[in-house]
Design a protein around this motif. Structure first.
Motif, PDB file in Angstrom:
ATOM      1  N   SER A  91       0.845  -1.198   0.000  1.00 53.00           N
ATOM      2  CA  SER A  91       0.000   0.000   0.000  1.00 53.00           C
ATOM      3  C   SER A  91       0.874   1.239   0.000  1.00 53.00           C
ATOM      4  CB  SER A  91      -0.898   0.019   1.244  1.00 53.00           C
ATOM      5  OG  SER A  91      -1.751  -1.092   1.242  1.00 53.00           O
ATOM      6  N   PHE A  92       2.171   1.042   0.175  1.00 60.29           N
ATOM      7  CA  PHE A  92       3.134   2.133   0.279  1.00 60.29           C
ATOM      8  C   PHE A  92       4.156   2.021  -0.844  1.00 60.29           C
ATOM      9  CE2 PHE A  92       1.552   0.881   4.420  1.00 60.29           C
ATOM     10  CZ  PHE A  92       1.029   2.069   4.887  1.00 60.29           C
ATOM     11  N   GLY A  93       3.690   2.167  -2.076  1.00 59.53           N
ATOM     12  CA  GLY A  93       4.537   1.930  -3.241  1.00 59.53           C
ATOM     13  C   GLY A  93       5.320   3.129  -3.714  1.00 59.53           C
ATOM     14  N   ASP A  94       6.046   3.762  -2.816  1.00 60.23           N
ATOM     15  CA  ASP A  94       6.844   4.906  -3.257  1.00 60.23           C
ATOM     16  C   ASP A  94       8.110   4.422  -3.969  1.00 60.23           C
ATOM     17  OD1 ASP A  94       8.791   4.279  -1.317  1.00 60.23           O
ATOM     18  OD2 ASP A  94       7.985   5.709   0.116  1.00 60.23           O
ATOM     19  N   ASP A  95       8.791   5.365  -4.616  1.00 64.63           N
ATOM     20  CA  ASP A  95       9.973   5.011  -5.405  1.00 64.63           C
ATOM     21  C   ASP A  95      11.093   4.422  -4.558  1.00 64.63           C
ATOM     22  OD1 ASP A  95       8.850   5.707  -7.821  1.00 64.63           O
ATOM     23  OD2 ASP A  95       9.627   7.754  -7.781  1.00 64.63           O
ATOM     24  N   THR A  96      11.230   4.871  -3.317  1.00 67.74           N
ATOM     25  CA  THR A  96      12.283   4.350  -2.442  1.00 67.74           C
ATOM     26  C   THR A  96      12.062   2.868  -2.163  1.00 67.74           C
ATOM     27  OG1 THR A  96      12.518   6.516  -1.414  1.00 67.74           O
ATOM     28  CG2 THR A  96      13.450   4.647  -0.222  1.00 67.74           C
ATOM     29  N   VAL A  97      10.827   2.504  -1.835  1.00 62.48           N
ATOM     30  CA  VAL A  97      10.485   1.094  -1.582  1.00 62.48           C
ATOM     31  C   VAL A  97      10.721   0.269  -2.843  1.00 62.48           C
ATOM     32  CG1 VAL A  97       8.549  -0.472  -1.142  1.00 62.48           C
ATOM     33  CG2 VAL A  97       8.857   1.552   0.289  1.00 62.48           C
ATOM     34  N   ARG A  98      10.223   0.757  -3.970  1.00 60.45           N
ATOM     35  CA  ARG A  98      10.365   0.039  -5.240  1.00 60.45           C
ATOM     36  C   ARG A  98      11.846  -0.182  -5.583  1.00 60.45           C
ATOM     37  NH1 ARG A  98       6.986  -1.034  -9.094  1.00 60.45           N
ATOM     38  NH2 ARG A  98       5.390   0.361  -8.279  1.00 60.45           N
ATOM     39  N   ARG A  99      12.644   0.872  -5.481  1.00 57.23           N
ATOM     40  CA  ARG A  99      14.077   0.754  -5.813  1.00 57.23           C
ATOM     41  C   ARG A  99      14.778  -0.237  -4.891  1.00 57.23           C
ATOM     42  NH1 ARG A  99      13.843   6.307  -6.759  1.00 57.23           N
ATOM     43  NH2 ARG A  99      14.559   6.740  -4.661  1.00 57.23           N
ATOM     44  N   ARG A 100      14.512  -0.142  -3.584  1.00 60.99           N
ATOM     45  CA  ARG A 100      15.174  -1.049  -2.625  1.00 60.99           C
ATOM     46  C   ARG A 100      14.801  -2.501  -2.913  1.00 60.99           C
ATOM     47  NH1 ARG A 100      14.520  -1.353   3.967  1.00 60.99           N
ATOM     48  NH2 ARG A 100      15.619  -3.339   4.167  1.00 60.99           N
TER      49      ARG A 100
END
Length: 134
Positions: A91-100
């Motif tokens: 539910s928290f699909g920001d770019d930082t999460v995606r990249r990590r």
């Protein structure tokens, strides 16, 4: 006398690790409809304690969970060289999460509510070698 043996094909096992019961159940139904077996866990610690985890062909993993997060579980599994292919749902699909997640080897990172065709595409990418969403 020569006996013949029939080889029994066992469908791949997909682990679903999500603290949301309704999400686990929906994913279990979807996995079953695709002809795969599902193994459900309410937390990263439950997954780590499972004796069946060595049989997991693919994992669908939530990012935000109490205790150990999905990203922390991914890191642990990668460090111990026991990480199956991972599809993240969040539910928290920001770019930082995606990249990590992707940098650590995730196959897909999907935002909740997950579209059925997206998750099927990712599962196919892992288990059938087809093209999937990323």
């Amino acid at each position: 006398m020569i006996e013949s043996f029939e080889l029994v094909s066992v469908s791949p096992l997909v682990a679903i690790v999500d603290d949301d019961v309704s999400m686990r159940e929906a994913l279990e139904d979807l996995i079953g409809s695709l002809g795969y077996r599902a193994l459900m866990f309410g937390s990263a610690h439950d997954y780590l304690a499972s004796p069946e985890r060595s049989q997991v062909a693919c994992m669908i993993l939530d990012v935000q969970m109490p205790g150990m997060t999905g990203l922390d579980l991914q890191t642990h599994l990668v460090e111990h060289k026991t990480a199956p292919p991972i599809i993240f749902v969040t539910s928290f699909g920001d770019d930082t999460v995606r990249r990590r997640a992707m940098r650590s080897g995730a196959v897909c990172v999907l935002e909740k509510p997950v579209q059925e065709d997206e998750i099927i595409g990712c599962i196919d990418k892992v288990l059938r070698g087809g093209a999937g969403e990323g």
